[in-house]
Design a protein around this motif. Structure first.
Motif, PDB file in Angstrom:
ATOM      1  N   PHE A  85      16.463  -2.746  -7.349  1.00 54.38           N
ATOM      2  CA  PHE A  85      14.754  -3.662  -7.463  1.00 54.38           C
ATOM      3  C   PHE A  85      13.617  -2.628  -7.582  1.00 54.38           C
ATOM      4  O   PHE A  85      12.966  -2.885  -8.095  1.00 54.38           O
ATOM      5  N   ALA A  86      14.375  -1.096  -7.457  1.00 55.02           N
ATOM      6  CA  ALA A  86      13.459  -0.152  -7.716  1.00 55.02           C
ATOM      7  C   ALA A  86      13.967   1.251  -8.185  1.00 55.02           C
ATOM      8  O   ALA A  86      15.264   1.058  -7.653  1.00 55.02           O
ATOM      9  N   ALA A  87      13.087   2.046  -8.256  1.00 51.26           N
ATOM     10  CA  ALA A  87      14.369   3.071  -9.295  1.00 51.26           C
ATOM     11  C   ALA A  87      13.745   4.382  -8.067  1.00 51.26           C
ATOM     12  O   ALA A  87      14.891   5.380  -8.132  1.00 51.26           O
ATOM     13  N   SER A  88      13.982   4.206  -6.880  1.00 48.80           N
ATOM     14  CA  SER A  88      13.908   5.056  -5.753  1.00 48.80           C
ATOM     15  C   SER A  88      12.464   4.294  -4.572  1.00 48.80           C
ATOM     16  O   SER A  88      12.437   3.136  -4.593  1.00 48.80           O
ATOM     17  N   LEU A  89      13.371   4.650  -3.467  1.00 49.20           N
ATOM     18  CA  LEU A  89      12.949   4.229  -2.680  1.00 49.20           C
ATOM     19  C   LEU A  89      11.318   4.865  -2.466  1.00 49.20           C
ATOM     20  O   LEU A  89      10.512   3.666  -1.824  1.00 49.20           O
ATOM     21  N   THR A  90      10.506   5.571  -3.088  1.00 47.58           N
ATOM     22  CA  THR A  90       9.473   5.759  -2.817  1.00 47.58           C
ATOM     23  C   THR A  90       8.662   4.692  -3.569  1.00 47.58           C
ATOM     24  O   THR A  90       7.752   4.364  -3.928  1.00 47.58           O
ATOM     25  N   GLU A  91       9.295   4.432  -5.131  1.00 48.13           N
ATOM     26  CA  GLU A  91       8.860   2.966  -5.688  1.00 48.13           C
ATOM     27  C   GLU A  91       9.275   2.490  -5.308  1.00 48.13           C
ATOM     28  O   GLU A  91       7.784   1.169  -4.978  1.00 48.13           O
ATOM     29  N   ALA A  92       9.963   1.703  -4.961  1.00 46.08           N
ATOM     30  CA  ALA A  92       9.861   0.207  -3.248  1.00 46.08           C
ATOM     31  C   ALA A  92       8.687   0.508  -2.755  1.00 46.08           C
ATOM     32  O   ALA A  92       8.496  -1.008  -2.406  1.00 46.08           O
ATOM     33  N   ALA A  93       8.542   1.122  -2.265  1.00 43.17           N
ATOM     34  CA  ALA A  93       7.464   1.518  -1.028  1.00 43.17           C
ATOM     35  C   ALA A  93       5.965   1.282  -1.213  1.00 43.17           C
ATOM     36  O   ALA A  93       5.333   0.592  -0.308  1.00 43.17           O
ATOM     37  N   THR A  94       6.261   1.750  -2.091  1.00 43.74           N
ATOM     38  CA  THR A  94       4.587   1.883  -2.992  1.00 43.74           C
ATOM     39  C   THR A  94       4.303   0.172  -3.681  1.00 43.74           C
ATOM     40  O   THR A  94       3.449  -0.038  -3.710  1.00 43.74           O
ATOM     41  N   ARG A  95       5.084  -0.214  -4.021  1.00 46.69           N
ATOM     42  CA  ARG A  95       5.218  -1.813  -5.276  1.00 46.69           C
ATOM     43  C   ARG A  95       5.337  -2.718  -2.886  1.00 46.69           C
ATOM     44  O   ARG A  95       4.524  -3.366  -3.866  1.00 46.69           O
ATOM     45  N   PHE A  96       5.511  -2.446  -2.168  1.00 43.08           N
ATOM     46  CA  PHE A  96       5.873  -3.398  -1.409  1.00 43.08           C
ATOM     47  C   PHE A  96       4.188  -2.508  -0.422  1.00 43.08           C
ATOM     48  O   PHE A  96       3.857  -4.289  -0.431  1.00 43.08           O
ATOM     49  N   ALA A  97       3.539  -2.123  -1.323  1.00 37.42           N
ATOM     50  CA  ALA A  97       2.337  -2.085  -0.494  1.00 37.42           C
ATOM     51  C   ALA A  97       0.857  -2.727  -0.890  1.00 37.42           C
ATOM     52  O   ALA A  97       0.106  -3.299  -0.467  1.00 37.42           O
ATOM     53  N   ILE A  98       1.523  -3.120  -2.288  1.00 39.89           N
ATOM     54  CA  ILE A  98       0.604  -3.737  -3.124  1.00 39.89           C
ATOM     55  C   ILE A  98       0.945  -5.256  -2.926  1.00 39.89           C
ATOM     56  O   ILE A  98      -0.057  -5.805  -3.541  1.00 39.89           O
ATOM     57  N   SER A  99       2.312  -5.597  -2.384  1.00 37.59           N
ATOM     58  CA  SER A  99       2.641  -6.849  -2.795  1.00 37.59           C
ATOM     59  C   SER A  99       1.338  -7.775  -1.510  1.00 37.59           C
ATOM     60  O   SER A  99       2.038  -9.591  -2.359  1.00 37.59           O
ATOM     61  N   HIS A 100       0.938  -7.394  -0.394  1.00 33.29           N
ATOM     62  CA  HIS A 100      -0.244  -8.826   0.251  1.00 33.29           C
ATOM     63  C   HIS A 100      -0.801  -9.226  -0.494  1.00 33.29           C
ATOM     64  O   HIS A 100      -1.633  -7.614  -1.334  1.00 33.29           O
TER      65      HIS A 100
END
Length: 333
Positions: free
Chosen positions: A270-285
């Protein structure tokens, strides 16, 4: 760079903002050439919101940002800073707010800032010595901010949404603030969703419902949980020591342990790294106006930019994240 309308301000802010804080440390302790190169790169990439505070390096962040913006002279860049009132100043709030802003403007080399955020926690529970009550905020801080707005020294009123959840709701519902800095990350999504009864984090009780109703712009903070959502305890030499968690676990190490339990998001592609996942999660809402990601190096800015450019996490990733988060239920904060 995706832009979003920021509450009722009329500003369109970049989805990725530039955090000038002390946790990452670039704008406080970084090399001046790295600082200027990274700010210039951010502006070229479409970043148009820069967020600083007096407390970031005791004014060093503001000084460095001011120097760079004077050198670069960018058009259409918004700057936000903050004022934190010490308990000893609670009896002279207006004078303290004014003096703090005057100092910030001098360091930033600006005649006004776009947003002045109150940096204190807000609580009527008496849990924090440095917290302001709802009444102090509405009766004393807001009029002081309003006077500065009338003088043309600030454009919009902001608050940092930390403290007692009920108090935060009450202040936002009052409709007097234009901006709220909201804790929102993969370890604590409670600004957006209902948490299970035993979930180990402060429950912000769907704070986004309140910001939406009041048409308040949202600045996402702690999107990487102070760095814990890297899943690593390693910290760059110019970064701050591990910060105290806000709204999540009782310790930074506990946040790291929980972050590592979200690694299936990476392993399953789903993402290349945890930081990528966290950053993309934050803009998902959709309630999110702009997010702040602290950085120690120019490369960390590039990583944040690349993550934002990939866009929000897909629904399948959000569903998988929800399942992983349920494993936290019942653990101690």
């Amino acid at each position: 760079m995706q832009m979003r309308v920021f509450g009722r301000t009329g500003m369109r802010l970049s989805m990725l903002g530039f955090g000038c804080g002390a946790v990452g440390g670039l704008m406080v302790r970084g090399d001046p050439a790295d600082q200027e190169r990274t700010v210039a790169r951010a502006i070229a990439a479409g970043v148009n919101y820069f967020d600083t505070a007096v407390q970031y390096g005791d004014g060093e962040s503001e000084k460095n940002l001011g120097r760079i913006l004077q050198n670069l002279k960018p058009a259409n860049v918004a700057v936000g800073t903050k004022v934190r009132l010490p308990p000893g100043a609670f009896g002279r709030i207006a004078d303290t707010v004014t003096a703090s802003l005057e100092g910030s403007l001098a360091r930033l080399r600006l005649d006004r800032v776009d947003i002045l955020h109150l940096h204190n926690a807000i609580s009527d529970e008496g849990e924090e010595a440095a917290a302001l009550s709802v009444r102090q905020v509405l009766d004393d801080v807001v009029p002081a901010f309003d006077r500065l707005r009338q003088q043309g020294k600030i454009r919009f009123l902001g608050m940092t949404a930390v403290g007692d959840t009920a108090a935060l709701h009450e202040v936002i519902d009052a409709g007097v603030f234009d901006s709220a800095q909201v804790v929102y990350n993969m370890l604590n999504p409670s600004a957006a969703v209902e948490l299970p009864a035993n979930y180990p984090a402060q429950d912000y009780r769907r704070l986004f419902h309140h910001t939406n109703a009041a048409v308040v712009g949202v600045v996402g903070i702690r999107v990487l949980a102070g760095g814990a959502l890297s899943g690593s305890a390693d910290r760059h030499p110019i970064a701050s020591p591990a910060p105290e968690p806000i709204g999540s676990a009782v310790s930074y190490n506990a946040d790291i342990d929980r972050a590592r339990r979200l690694l299936p998001l990476v392993k399953e592609g789903f993402a290349a790294s945890l930081t990528e996942a966290a950053t993309r999660f934050a803009i998902s809402h959709p309630a999110m106006g702009t997010i702040l990601v602290g950085m120690a190096t120019p490369q960390q800015f590039e990583e944040a930019l690349a993550a934002v450019q990939k866009g929000p996490l897909p629904q399948a990733a959000l569903d998988r994240l929800s399942a992983l988060q349920r494993s936290f239920d019942g653990e101690a904060r």
